[in-house]
Design a protein around this motif. Structure first.
Motif, PDB file in Angstrom:
ATOM      1  N   THR A   1      53.305   3.411-141.108  1.00 39.50           N
ATOM      2  CA  THR A   1      52.288   4.422-140.102  1.00 39.50           C
ATOM      3  C   THR A   1      50.853   3.640-140.206  1.00 39.50           C
ATOM      4  OG1 THR A   1      53.667   6.008-140.258  1.00 39.50           O
ATOM      5  CG2 THR A   1      51.406   6.500-139.306  1.00 39.50           C
ATOM      6  N   VAL A   2      50.496   3.367-139.223  1.00 33.65           N
ATOM      7  CA  VAL A   2      48.793   2.907-139.059  1.00 33.65           C
ATOM      8  C   VAL A   2      48.219   4.239-138.773  1.00 33.65           C
ATOM      9  CG1 VAL A   2      49.000   2.249-136.638  1.00 33.65           C
ATOM     10  CG2 VAL A   2      47.132   1.161-138.141  1.00 33.65           C
ATOM     11  N   ALA A   3      47.001   4.356-139.444  1.00 33.48           N
ATOM     12  CA  ALA A   3      45.999   5.421-139.159  1.00 33.48           C
ATOM     13  C   ALA A   3      44.737   5.221-139.623  1.00 33.48           C
ATOM     14  CB  ALA A   3      46.445   6.520-140.107  1.00 33.48           C
TER      15      ALA A   3
ATOM     16  N   TYR B   1      38.691   4.042-142.244  1.00 40.21           N
ATOM     17  CA  TYR B   1      39.195   2.799-142.642  1.00 40.21           C
ATOM     18  C   TYR B   1      40.418   2.746-142.061  1.00 40.21           C
ATOM     19  CZ  TYR B   1      35.580   3.049-146.399  1.00 40.21           C
ATOM     20  OH  TYR B   1      34.376   3.142-147.168  1.00 40.21           O
ATOM     21  N   PHE B   2      40.833   1.284-141.255  1.00 44.53           N
ATOM     22  CA  PHE B   2      42.086   1.226-140.864  1.00 44.53           C
ATOM     23  C   PHE B   2      43.196   0.910-141.997  1.00 44.53           C
ATOM     24  CE2 PHE B   2      38.964   0.087-137.601  1.00 44.53           C
ATOM     25  CZ  PHE B   2      39.367   0.198-136.567  1.00 44.53           C
ATOM     26  N   THR B   3      44.162   1.647-141.871  1.00 41.57           N
ATOM     27  CA  THR B   3      45.215   1.579-142.846  1.00 41.57           C
ATOM     28  C   THR B   3      46.381   1.581-142.312  1.00 41.57           C
ATOM     29  OG1 THR B   3      45.197   4.057-143.005  1.00 41.57           O
ATOM     30  CG2 THR B   3      43.485   2.727-144.462  1.00 41.57           C
ATOM     31  N   VAL B   4      47.638   1.112-143.279  1.00 42.78           N
ATOM     32  CA  VAL B   4      48.958   1.421-142.959  1.00 42.78           C
ATOM     33  C   VAL B   4      49.544   1.927-144.346  1.00 42.78           C
ATOM     34  CG1 VAL B   4      51.123   0.206-142.632  1.00 42.78           C
ATOM     35  CG2 VAL B   4      49.021  -0.584-141.359  1.00 42.78           C
ATOM     36  N   TYR B   5      50.431   3.063-144.240  1.00 46.46           N
ATOM     37  CA  TYR B   5      51.015   3.779-145.161  1.00 46.46           C
ATOM     38  C   TYR B   5      52.260   3.847-145.138  1.00 46.46           C
ATOM     39  CZ  TYR B   5      50.440   8.165-142.748  1.00 46.46           C
ATOM     40  OH  TYR B   5      50.634   9.136-141.909  1.00 46.46           O
TER      41      TYR B   5
END
Length: 214
Positions: A57-59, A114-118
């Motif tokens: 998931t990008v967030a 911050y742009f993240t993927v988890y």
């Protein structure tokens, strides 16, 4: 290293991202701020650990580092990655960040996202790094700033810390920014720039980043 980056680095085993490309033919179009929300887009080029269909998931991960209990990380705009990696992503921030996500400047509020993927293990679209949900990638070159209002107090706080290089560009609401490396100084800075595509990767050395801002 700031506490937020330390949390991310632990989740990625010291793996981060590389710079954002500028080729409009290969990358999704720029981000936009519209009546229905603040839309951000870009490219997920690689992830480490690898992409998990139905879970990655990008967030935007907002970092409130000024609270009494230490860093509070709140995700927003969580959007399941579909298709495959590499592939494009789009997420929309439909509302203002939650109050818990904002740093209290006393007076004034500031959000740094911050742009993240988890890996969303439980499928609740909420990032929880303390519940075995691993970070798989993020951008070390771009971030989002949020201020409910641009006041003299907020400007003075940012100016005193050298956090934003071009304060004249700061506007109420969401602001797109890039990291600015500052050699021989403890912290980096941010420059507000026109919205544009963002690249997310995993497995890149931490020293490539310019987002150590607190």
């Amino acid at each position: 290293m700031n506490r937020y980056i330390a949390i991310l680095a632990a989740g990625l085993a010291a793996s981060l991202l590389t710079a954002c490309g500028d080729d409009a033919e290969k990358k999704p179009g720029p981000s936009t701020e519209e009546s229905e929300g603040y839309t951000l887009s870009g490219q997920v080029t690689s992830l480490e650990p690898a992409w998990v269909p139905g879970r990655s998931t990008v967030a935007i991960a907002w970092d409130n580092w000024m609270g009494s209990s230490g860093d509070v990380i709140v995700s927003q705009g969580d959007q399941l990655l579909t298709g495959s990696v590499p592939g494009a992503f789009t997420l929309t921030l439909e509302d203002t960040p939650p109050t818990a996500a904002l740093n209290d400047l006393n007076p004034g509020l500031l959000g740094v996202g911050y742009f993240t993927v988890y890996d969303d293990l439980d499928g609740d679209s909420v990032m929880d790094l303390e519940d075995d949900e691993e970070l798989q990638g993020f951008s070390i070159h771009h971030a989002v700033l949020y201020v409910p209002a641009v006041t003299e107090d907020v400007l003075a706080w940012l100016r005193n810390r050298g956090l934003v290089t071009n304060l004249e560009a700061l506007k109420p609401g969401f602001n797109f920014a890039r990291g600015v490396c500052r050699e021989n100084q403890t912290f980096d800075a941010l420059e507000i720039i026109p919205v544009g595509p963002v690249e997310i990767l995993g497995g890149v050395d931490l020293s490539d980043g310019c987002l150590n801002i607190h």
